[in-house]
Design a protein around this motif. Sequence first.
Motif: not given
Length: 172
Positions: A62-63, A65-66, A69-70, A85-88, A91
């Motif tokens: 998940v980390l 993947s974000q 995406q960034d 980092v904004n995850i779900g 921050n």
Amino acid sequence: MSFGTGGLRVEDEIAEIVKVHGWYAASVSDHDPPFLYTIGLMQTFNHPEFIVFGLDPANAHVLFSQLVQDIRAGRSYGEPNVYQVNIGGENHRIGVRPVHVTQHPLYLGFAMGYCRHIGRWGELEAMQVFWPDSSGRFPFDAGCAEEVFQLQPRLDIALTPAEQGQWRRQWE
């Protein structure tokens, strides 16, 4: 060597996943601590690969993947720093440091193989992603909690020639 159900060589399987998704996540769960790293970011995004230790593989994915995406949106994590980092919707702070080239053979073998497979032998670059302890300290900060420090070996530190020789003997 074959991999997966199609009988493809590992390099071909990874290359196909990178072609379709832009990157591949290699999970190493039989290591203590376990770790996950990316393959293909250099090829797809001209960005160093990532490696993270001590997280559950699903959380590490998940980390990453974000982060990917960034990167797709134009952000870079290619410099040592502490990033938000904004995850779900939440921050999180991460620390990022370059992986020293002497550490590559120990932890990034498939990434090295992929670079060779695509004709970029010796060009691997990787950044280690760190997560903080409950006080917000990273393993590269003084006073980081011992249990968090132990789960995240510092790959930004070069191995000595003796250490390099020791791991080579273990694998021969």
